[in-house]
Write a protein that holds these residues in place. Structure first.
Motif, PDB file in Angstrom:
ATOM      1  N   ARG A 121       0.827  -1.195   0.000  1.00 58.67           N
ATOM      2  CA  ARG A 121       0.000   0.000   0.000  1.00 58.67           C
ATOM      3  C   ARG A 121       0.868   1.254   0.000  1.00 58.67           C
ATOM      4  NH1 ARG A 121      -4.617   1.591   4.427  1.00 58.67           N
ATOM      5  NH2 ARG A 121      -3.822   3.698   4.468  1.00 58.67           N
TER       6      ARG A 121
ATOM      7  N   ALA B  53       2.547   1.579  -3.423  1.00 63.19           N
ATOM      8  CA  ALA B  53       1.623   1.995  -4.468  1.00 63.19           C
ATOM      9  C   ALA B  53       1.276   3.464  -4.315  1.00 63.19           C
ATOM     10  CB  ALA B  53       0.360   1.140  -4.410  1.00 63.19           C
ATOM     11  N   LEU B  54       1.058   3.859  -3.076  1.00 65.56           N
ATOM     12  CA  LEU B  54       0.725   5.255  -2.825  1.00 65.56           C
ATOM     13  C   LEU B  54       1.853   6.169  -3.268  1.00 65.56           C
ATOM     14  CD1 LEU B  54      -1.063   5.603   0.596  1.00 65.56           C
ATOM     15  CD2 LEU B  54      -1.737   6.553  -1.597  1.00 65.56           C
TER      16      LEU B  54
ATOM     17  N   ALA C 104       1.987   6.402  -6.980  1.00 65.54           N
ATOM     18  CA  ALA C 104       0.911   7.219  -7.547  1.00 65.54           C
ATOM     19  C   ALA C 104       1.173   8.696  -7.296  1.00 65.54           C
ATOM     20  CB  ALA C 104      -0.416   6.805  -6.942  1.00 65.54           C
ATOM     21  N   VAL C 105       1.580   9.010  -6.083  1.00 61.82           N
ATOM     22  CA  VAL C 105       1.815  10.412  -5.751  1.00 61.82           C
ATOM     23  C   VAL C 105       2.947  10.975  -6.596  1.00 61.82           C
ATOM     24  CG1 VAL C 105       2.586  11.998  -3.958  1.00 61.82           C
ATOM     25  CG2 VAL C 105       0.881  10.271  -3.431  1.00 61.82           C
TER      26      VAL C 105
ATOM     27  N   ALA D 264       3.852   9.968  -9.478  1.00 64.52           N
ATOM     28  CA  ALA D 264       3.407  10.095 -10.860  1.00 64.52           C
ATOM     29  C   ALA D 264       2.704  11.429 -11.050  1.00 64.52           C
ATOM     30  CB  ALA D 264       2.459   8.953 -11.226  1.00 64.52           C
TER      31      ALA D 264
ATOM     32  N   LEU E 184       5.229  14.216 -11.045  1.00 68.70           N
ATOM     33  CA  LEU E 184       6.015  14.307 -12.272  1.00 68.70           C
ATOM     34  C   LEU E 184       5.389  15.253 -13.291  1.00 68.70           C
ATOM     35  CD1 LEU E 184       7.269  10.769 -13.274  1.00 68.70           C
ATOM     36  CD2 LEU E 184       8.562  12.885 -13.370  1.00 68.70           C
ATOM     37  N   THR E 185       4.069  15.342 -13.190  1.00 71.67           N
ATOM     38  CA  THR E 185       3.299  16.097 -14.166  1.00 71.67           C
ATOM     39  C   THR E 185       3.973  17.381 -14.599  1.00 71.67           C
ATOM     40  OG1 THR E 185       1.380  15.269 -13.069  1.00 71.67           O
ATOM     41  CG2 THR E 185       1.028  17.045 -14.610  1.00 71.67           C
ATOM     42  N   SER E 186       4.198  18.236 -13.611  1.00 74.80           N
ATOM     43  CA  SER E 186       4.695  19.561 -13.945  1.00 74.80           C
ATOM     44  C   SER E 186       6.022  19.453 -14.678  1.00 74.80           C
ATOM     45  CB  SER E 186       4.857  20.377 -12.672  1.00 74.80           C
ATOM     46  OG  SER E 186       5.565  19.595 -11.737  1.00 74.80           O
TER      47      SER E 186
ATOM     48  N   THR F 251       7.092  17.002 -16.724  1.00 75.12           N
ATOM     49  CA  THR F 251       7.022  16.510 -18.089  1.00 75.12           C
ATOM     50  C   THR F 251       6.206  17.420 -18.987  1.00 75.12           C
ATOM     51  OG1 THR F 251       6.903  14.404 -17.004  1.00 75.12           O
ATOM     52  CG2 THR F 251       6.734  14.392 -19.393  1.00 75.12           C
ATOM     53  N   VAL F 252       5.155  18.012 -18.404  1.00 78.65           N
ATOM     54  CA  VAL F 252       4.249  18.809 -19.225  1.00 78.65           C
ATOM     55  C   VAL F 252       4.978  19.955 -19.900  1.00 78.65           C
ATOM     56  CG1 VAL F 252       2.381  20.471 -19.039  1.00 78.65           C
ATOM     57  CG2 VAL F 252       2.094  18.187 -18.148  1.00 78.65           C
ATOM     58  N   SER F 253       5.958  20.504 -19.204  1.00 77.00           N
ATOM     59  CA  SER F 253       6.632  21.677 -19.761  1.00 77.00           C
ATOM     60  C   SER F 253       7.660  21.322 -20.835  1.00 77.00           C
ATOM     61  CB  SER F 253       7.295  22.471 -18.644  1.00 77.00           C
ATOM     62  OG  SER F 253       8.126  21.626 -17.909  1.00 77.00           O
TER      63      SER F 253
ATOM     64  N   GLU G 205      -6.719  24.266 -24.653  1.00 75.79           N
ATOM     65  CA  GLU G 205      -5.470  23.675 -24.133  1.00 75.79           C
ATOM     66  C   GLU G 205      -4.630  23.134 -25.291  1.00 75.79           C
ATOM     67  OE1 GLU G 205      -2.683  20.864 -22.856  1.00 75.79           O
ATOM     68  OE2 GLU G 205      -4.569  20.000 -23.483  1.00 75.79           O
TER      69      GLU G 205
ATOM     70  N   MET H 181       2.406  26.767 -19.933  1.00 77.87           N
ATOM     71  CA  MET H 181       2.242  26.428 -18.519  1.00 77.87           C
ATOM     72  C   MET H 181       1.209  27.353 -17.858  1.00 77.87           C
ATOM     73  SD  MET H 181       3.834  24.173 -16.839  1.00 77.87           S
ATOM     74  CE  MET H 181       3.849  23.702 -15.134  1.00 77.87           C
TER      75      MET H 181
ATOM     76  N   ALA I  66      -2.514  27.044 -20.022  1.00 80.58           N
ATOM     77  CA  ALA I  66      -3.215  25.765 -20.087  1.00 80.58           C
ATOM     78  C   ALA I  66      -3.261  25.065 -18.745  1.00 80.58           C
ATOM     79  CB  ALA I  66      -2.558  24.879 -21.131  1.00 80.58           C
TER      80      ALA I  66
ATOM     81  N   PHE J 262      -1.672  15.711 -18.375  1.00 79.43           N
ATOM     82  CA  PHE J 262      -0.391  15.021 -18.245  1.00 79.43           C
ATOM     83  C   PHE J 262      -0.435  13.675 -18.968  1.00 79.43           C
ATOM     84  CE2 PHE J 262       1.703  11.630 -15.784  1.00 79.43           C
ATOM     85  CZ  PHE J 262       3.030  11.945 -16.072  1.00 79.43           C
TER      86      PHE J 262
ATOM     87  N   GLN K  99      -0.275  13.813 -22.720  1.00 76.23           N
ATOM     88  CA  GLN K  99       1.022  14.086 -23.336  1.00 76.23           C
ATOM     89  C   GLN K  99       2.045  13.012 -23.007  1.00 76.23           C
ATOM     90  OE1 GLN K  99       2.430  18.072 -23.008  1.00 76.23           O
ATOM     91  NE2 GLN K  99       0.386  18.866 -22.725  1.00 76.23           N
TER      92      GLN K  99
END
Lengths: 443, 358
Positions: free
Chosen positions: A4, A7-8, A11-12, A14, A17-19, A21-23, A90, B48, B51, B296, B299
């Protein structure tokens, strides 16, 4: 417990990471002309969005197969937005950073949202057969190109066609025409023109909105049964169209008296209804289903035969496929024209492409040479006229396929021009835009 | 070791009643806010801002409003999208119909109008509760959808039903660059978050929580349910209304009622549930989860595909996005039913004992 926690943590992280990779946007390819492609291959309108997107992308592939635009290869990237305005914006933000040539959102809602952004980013917004009708006035809407036709053209031709069937415009007096429309900016666009025409000819206009996505129309058709209009105009998109036809069948409203806009006149709209839609007519944005045209044959030979086709082979030449293909073609021709001025074999910027789009001049000979014989009529744009042409045919569903009629219609230039100027001047005033003068256009 | 309040003695009542009683907490939060105000405008690019950050901030504010009502007062609402719409259209009308109306004035008046609507649609909460109340608030959603589509006056007789706002400026400061829009939203959200936090610690917040936990008991100890419930509706709708006005003015620029559909209401409710009911932080975390994760995934999946050497079609990516997003929601709700904010609280508790947990 250990799993647990693991996995947590995974997930957290992941999410975290968003910010990061998104950029990682922007990987500019200097030598290729980049076409962003806004599509909706999922969601309520996917059945109609798919063939359009396939046609759009296939044509870009065809241009590449023929050697590109004077040697400049085209690159493209799709962005799925599911016909949702916020996701569409977007996508726009995401793809514009990659050196976008033009945007074609295939959504009137997204077009409205982007109309304010395009001038800032200097990217043309091509809306072939949709978008804001007043954006035809290129002196105010510098970056909008409703090429080939707007909803006011569609509404005008629809009334002309009904009048012709009735035996003249004077015969419209006392008639009752119902507009069954998608309750969104798309569906509301034709209303001002229809109201104007109703005043001119003395027919009664019934407005019947249908809520998104349009599967619930029982009440609408009950009203039609009660009021018995002489004609019904169908301004729908996606599943709304086939639902309307089924309801018409159920209420016994003659399909011959129904006339759809060009977005309500494709195979996915009538296929499910089949023989039940026999006699239903729709406007065409110049082209109908064109399986025998030369450009389709080229497409099958040079793209699909090599396993490069985007969608299934059977779809090539269908109405919405052709719409996507033609939308793509006019944008590519804009780039080609721009190269004539700014240097052949170079990659054009959005600003340069805009000049090209403002100076498109495709005569019949050129079109025939490109394989569009019988598909399209000439298009010529100018700085003041961003539409280029208003040719419309009427096509009829015979139960198995669309057959275009022989007559070509054009919108009433005088009426249209007046309304466009009125609306665009009002817009310019609101937004404090100074319209370009003809002298400024020459630059 | 690092995170421990040993040695921090409180000698006054004021010190004891601070929002962050532990110095490390205070410095951390101040640091985050300073980072958001000073560093982010320099670091982030246009994509950034436009969006991700701006929608995230505005929806956080809306989620905060919903959290006050659902999380603190226990009144389930499915009308948040409607109150956003009321805020946006009211602010629009105040701005264009009254000459010289300042931008912030219009936004706040939009919020006030929304608060009024909130009180009106909160009246059923005095009689019905739970799921029945959710259905009653759904009426607000459908009513507003109808009103803004049909009543021409609200949209200034725009033929397409789409309204637009441009040239935003406050005291001569023209807000047009993405970074400026971001800072404008950030200012609002920080101010409102402080207000919300303080409200929940004060009498009114305690009343809401008492009502949430057991309304009969609350009434017995002298809390007026009508006042508590309706004030929760009013405050929540005010927050949501201001968020709606910002969404229309700053983020979209031009909008139609579809921007505030019932989907938006559900989205806001999910943010609050996933982020953490009854937690200010939860509103932010929930908004981040719902706004940023789909983008996210959209992409990240094609990039992952390329890395592994195969091409994923656009449709497949979109389907996968929905599947993964949905399963993550289920996963988090099973593993941590109190929301993501609870994870943060657990982490802090652990950190306090670290490195000697026993």
């Amino acid at each position: 417990m250990k799993f647990r926690a693991l996995a947590l943590a995974a997930a957290v992280s992941a999410v975290g990471l968003t910010s990061a990779t998104v950029s990682t946007a922007a990987f500019a390819q200097a030598k290729e002309q980049f076409f962003p492609v806004l599509v909706y291959r999922t969601g309520a309108y996917a059945a109609n969005g798919n063939p359009w997107a396939n046609g759009y992308v296939d044509y870009l592939k065809l241009v590449n197969a023929k050697g590109g635009v004077n040697g400049v290869k085209i690159s493209f990237e799709e962005c799925e937005f599911g016909y949702a305005t916020d996701r569409g914006v977007e996508c726009y933000e995401r793809l514009k950073g990659k050196g976008a040539t033009v945007f074609q959102p295939l959504s009137t809602g997204v077009t409205f949202a982007l109309t304010d952004k395009a001038p800032v980013d200097k990217i043309p917004l091509v809306t072939a057969g949709y978008g804001r009708s007043e954006s035809q006035d290129g002196s105010v809407f510098n970056w909008n190109f409703p090429l080939l036709g707007t909803y006011w053209v569609g509404a005008d031709v629809a009334i002309q066609h009904i009048a012709k069937q009735a035996g003249g415009l004077d015969k419209l007096k006392g008639k009752k025409i119902a507009l069954v429309y998608h309750d969104s900016p798309f569906g509301k666009e034709p209303i001002p023109l229809l109201q104007e025409r109703a005043k001119m000819h003395g027919f009664e206009l019934m407005l019947l909105p249908v809520a998104h996505p349009g599967v619930e129309q029982k009440a609408t058709w009950l009203q039609i049964r009660q009021a018995r209009p002489d004609n019904v105009l169908l301004w729908g998109w996606g599943v709304m169209n086939s639902t309307a036809l089924k309801e018409a069948q159920a209420t016994g409203f003659a399909r011959e008296k129904m006339l759809g806009i060009w977005w309500a006149g494709a195979e996915p709209d009538v296929k499910d209804v089949g023989a039940g839609a026999k006699g239903y007519a729709a406007l065409t944005l110049q082209h109908s289903a064109e399986p025998n045209s030369k450009v389709v044959k080229d497409m099958l030979e040079m793209v699909h035969a090599k396993g490069q086709g985007t969608g299934p082979k059977e779809e090539v030449g269908s109405v919405l496929y052709m719409r996507g293909l033609i939308s793509s073609m006019v944008a590519v021709e804009g780039v080609r024209k721009a190269q004539e001025r700014y240097g052949k074999g170079k990659v054009m910027t959005g600003e340069q492409t805009r000049w090209g789009l403002e100076n498109i001049n495709l005569d019949q000979k050129t079109l025939d040479g490109m394989g569009f014989a019988g598909v399209m009529r000439p298009v010529q744009t100018s700085c003041l006229d961003h539409m280029g042409s208003s040719w419309v045919r009427i096509q009829t569903w015979d139960g198995t396929k669309w057959t275009p009629g022989a007559d070509w219609y054009q919108a009433d230039e005088k009426l249209l021009r007046g309304m466009v100027l009125n609306a665009s001047r009002k817009y310019a005033e609101e937004k404090k835009i100074t319209p370009r003068t003809p002298e400024q256009c020459k630059q | 070791m690092l995170y421990r309040e040993n040695g921090q003695f409180k000698t006054t009542y004021a010190a004891d009643q601070q929002i962050f009683t532990i110095a490390q907490d205070k410095w951390f939060v101040l640091g985050v806010v300073a980072f958001a105000f000073l560093a982010v405008p320099m670091l982030a690019d246009e994509y950034m801002f436009r969006a991700i950050l701006i929608p995230f901030l505005i929806l956080s504010l809306a989620a905060l409003g919903v959290n006050l009502l659902v999380g603190y007062c226990g009144q389930i609402t499915l009308g948040a999208g409607a109150f956003m719409a009321v805020g946006a259209y009211a602010a629009y009308n105040f701005l264009i119909r009254i000459d010289g109306m300042p931008l912030i004035g219009a936004l706040l008046l939009g919020g006030l109008t929304s608060a009024g609507m909130g009180i009106l649609f909160g009246i059923p909460s005095l009689r019905v509760r739970g799921l029945y109340l959710a259905v009653a608030t759904l009426a607000a959603q459908f009513f507003c959808d109808w009103a803004f589509l049909r009543i021409k006056w609200f949209t200034n007789d725009s033929s397409s039903g789409s309204v637009s706002v441009s040239d935003l400026s406050v005291f001569g400061w023209v807000i047009d660059a993405p970074a400026e829009k971001y800072l404008f939203c950030l200012g609002f959200i920080v101010a409102f978050a402080v207000i919300a936090k303080n409200m929940t610690r004060a009498t009114i917040g305690r009343q809401w929580m008492a009502i949430r936990d057991m309304d009969v008991a609350a009434e017995v100890i002298g809390i007026r349910p009508m006042y508590a419930k309706l004030s929760a509706f009013a405050v929540s709708s005010f927050f949501v209304g201001v968020a709606g006005a910002l969404w229309g003015f700053v983020h979209l620029g031009s909008w139609e009622p579809a921007a505030f559909s019932v989907d938006r209401s559900f989205q806001l409710l999910f943010m609050v549930i996933i982020g953490g009911l009854g937690s200010i932080l939860g509103s932010f975390v929930g908004a981040a989860f719902i706004v940023i994760l789909p983008i996210f995934l959209n992409q990240f999946l094609p990039a992952l595909g390329n890395l592994l050497g195969f091409h994923i079609s656009t449709a497949a990516v979109s389907h996968a996005e929905l599947i993964i997003f949905g399963s993550l929601i289920v996963f988090f709700l099973i593993v941590e039913p109190h929301g993501l904010a609870r994870l943060w609280a657990i982490a802090k508790e652990k950190l306090r004992l670290w490195p000697f947990p026993h």
